[in-house]
Design an enzyme around this catalytic site. Structure first.
Site, PDB file in Angstrom:
ATOM      1  N   ASP A 248       0.881  -1.163   0.000  1.00 13.15           N
ATOM      2  CA  ASP A 248       0.000   0.000   0.000  1.00 13.15           C
ATOM      3  C   ASP A 248       0.930   1.227   0.000  1.00 13.15           C
ATOM      4  O   ASP A 248       2.122   1.099   0.334  1.00 13.15           O
ATOM      5  CB  ASP A 248      -0.856  -0.075   1.279  1.00 13.15           C
ATOM      6  CG  ASP A 248      -1.397   1.260   1.691  1.00 13.15           C
ATOM      7  OD1 ASP A 248      -2.090   1.873   0.866  1.00 13.15           O
ATOM      8  OD2 ASP A 248      -1.117   1.709   2.826  1.00 13.15           O
TER       9      ASP A 248
ATOM     10  N   ASP B 248       0.084   5.130   1.087  1.00 11.81           N
ATOM     11  CA  ASP B 248      -0.073   6.019   2.254  1.00 11.81           C
ATOM     12  C   ASP B 248       0.006   5.259   3.569  1.00 11.81           C
ATOM     13  O   ASP B 248      -0.782   4.343   3.807  1.00 11.81           O
ATOM     14  CB  ASP B 248      -1.459   6.683   2.207  1.00 11.81           C
ATOM     15  CG  ASP B 248      -1.450   7.958   1.401  1.00 11.81           C
ATOM     16  OD1 ASP B 248      -0.469   8.699   1.486  1.00 11.81           O
ATOM     17  OD2 ASP B 248      -2.444   8.204   0.700  1.00 11.81           O
TER      18      ASP B 248
ATOM     19  N   SER C 113     -18.827  12.235   2.340  1.00 13.71           N
ATOM     20  CA  SER C 113     -19.287  11.583   1.114  1.00 13.71           C
ATOM     21  C   SER C 113     -19.308  10.068   1.281  1.00 13.71           C
ATOM     22  O   SER C 113     -18.948   9.541   2.330  1.00 13.71           O
ATOM     23  CB  SER C 113     -18.330  11.945  -0.024  1.00 13.71           C
ATOM     24  OG  SER C 113     -17.048  11.407   0.241  1.00 13.71           O
TER      25      SER C 113
HETATM   26  O1  M1P Z   1     -10.162   7.990   1.887  1.00 12.12           O
HETATM   27  C1  M1P Z   1     -11.460   8.040   2.355  1.00 12.12           C
HETATM   28  C2  M1P Z   1     -12.338   8.951   1.509  1.00 12.12           C
HETATM   29  O2  M1P Z   1     -11.765  10.248   1.475  1.00 12.12           O
HETATM   30  C3  M1P Z   1     -12.559  11.206   0.835  1.00 12.12           C
HETATM   31  O3  M1P Z   1     -13.790  11.293   1.526  1.00 12.12           O
HETATM   32  P1  M1P Z   1     -14.420  12.648   2.135  1.00 12.12           P
HETATM   33  O4  M1P Z   1     -14.223  13.720   1.120  1.00 12.12           O
HETATM   34  O5  M1P Z   1     -15.849  12.269   2.379  1.00 12.12           O
HETATM   35  O6  M1P Z   1     -13.697  12.940   3.426  1.00 12.12           O
HETATM   36  C4  M1P Z   1     -12.882  10.840  -0.600  1.00 12.12           C
HETATM   37  O7  M1P Z   1     -11.719  10.968  -1.399  1.00 12.12           O
HETATM   38  C5  M1P Z   1     -13.387   9.428  -0.679  1.00 12.12           C
HETATM   39  O8  M1P Z   1     -13.473   9.025  -2.026  1.00 12.12           O
HETATM   40  C6  M1P Z   1     -12.494   8.458   0.081  1.00 12.12           C
HETATM   41  O9  M1P Z   1     -13.034   7.178   0.092  1.00 12.12           O
END
Ligand code: M1P
Length: 255
Positions: A20, A22, A187
């Site tokens: 992985d 990060d 999201s």
């Molecule tokens: O890595 C986790 C999520 O990070 C972002 O989510 P949010 O904007 O809701 O904090 C997005 O890049 C999402 O796609 C990703 O899964």
């Protein structure tokens, strides 16, 4: 299955080590250290190495360096939807190609209609983000500021708007093999089931590795390394940070 000739110079050409990015090869969202680079160079003399990241290649070029495609035997971006073997691009895949325009149209219309009827204290912009391997749906919108993100997250904890939205989508689109993941603050992601990091394993199958190691930091249930970490085809290693990865590699492969 015999080892591909390109890998025969290695001490253990039938072993692959996947990482992985990060939190495993680099600190989250930051760049690779010289110590990690040197460790990987030594490791690559002994075994095959590859990375598998969730973001697109431009992000990995930023984090792992401009020569990333030459530095790894396998480079997997977006969990392997974009794949390189020894710098040569392999077959790629996309969400729209998988779902087709007709079903995507229905999905997008349902999402936009649902969003328009949702009771929310604030709305900003970019509610549906179309990405190569998934769509990302945000009730407040991806243009929310940091404060607005925090406010939405607190609101969602109480009102569970994302969880209810996901339930409605699961019901309406039960005929599609879709996975809904509430991973971040504002999201959720929608992608075909199986398009997690295990997706990349199909690209290495034909090289017939005896052992495939995987190193990741989000190996817990719900983390984006969980599926590949627990997959029968891999030997999983859970790490806490890049220094931990170096320590385990040094012991395991006698670097
Ligand atoms: O890595 C986790 C999520 O990070 C972002 O989510 P949010 O904007 O809701 O904090 C997005 O890049 C999402 O796609 C990703 O899964």
């Amino acid at each position: 299955m015999s080892t591909p000739t390109e890998f025969q110079y290695k001490e253990k050409p039938d072993t692959l080590v996947l990482f992985d990015v990060d939190g495993t090869l680099t600190p989250a969202r930051l760049t690779i250290s010289d110590e990690m680079k040197k460790t990987l160079e030594k490791l690559r003399q002994k075994v095959c190495i590859g990375f598998v990241g969730g973001s697109d290649l431009s992000k990995q070029v930023e984090q792992l360096g401009p020569t990333v495609l030459a530095d790894f035997d396998y480079s997997f971006s977006e969990n392997g939807l974009t794949a390189y073997r020894l710098g040569v691009e392999q077959a790629s895949q996309s969400f729209i190609n998988w779902i087709g325009e007709e079903e995507y149209n229905k999905l997008a219309k349902f999402i936009l209609r649902y969003l328009s009827e949702m009771e929310l204290p604030k709305r900003r912009g970019t509610f549906l983000e179309f990405r190569n391997g998934m769509i990302n749906v945000s009730p407040i919108g991806r243009n929310a500021s940091t404060d607005e993100r925090n406010e939405f997250e607190a609101f969602d904890k109480v009102h569970q708007v994302r969880a209810k939205f996901v339930d409605a989508l699961k019901k309406e689109f039960s005929h599609l093999a879709l996975t809904f993941s509430i991973g971040g603050q504002i999201s959720f992601d929608v992608f075909p089931t199986g398009w997690d990091k295990t997706y990349c394993l199909q690209h290495v199958a034909k090289d017939g590795f005896k052992d495939i190691h995987f190193f990741g930091d989000k190996t817990f249930v719900g983390g984006n390394d969980y599926e590949i970490f627990t997959d029968d085809r891999t030997i999983g290693h859970s790490v806490t940070r890049p220094e931990d990865t170096i320590k385990i590699l040094t012991e395991l492969f006698d670097l």
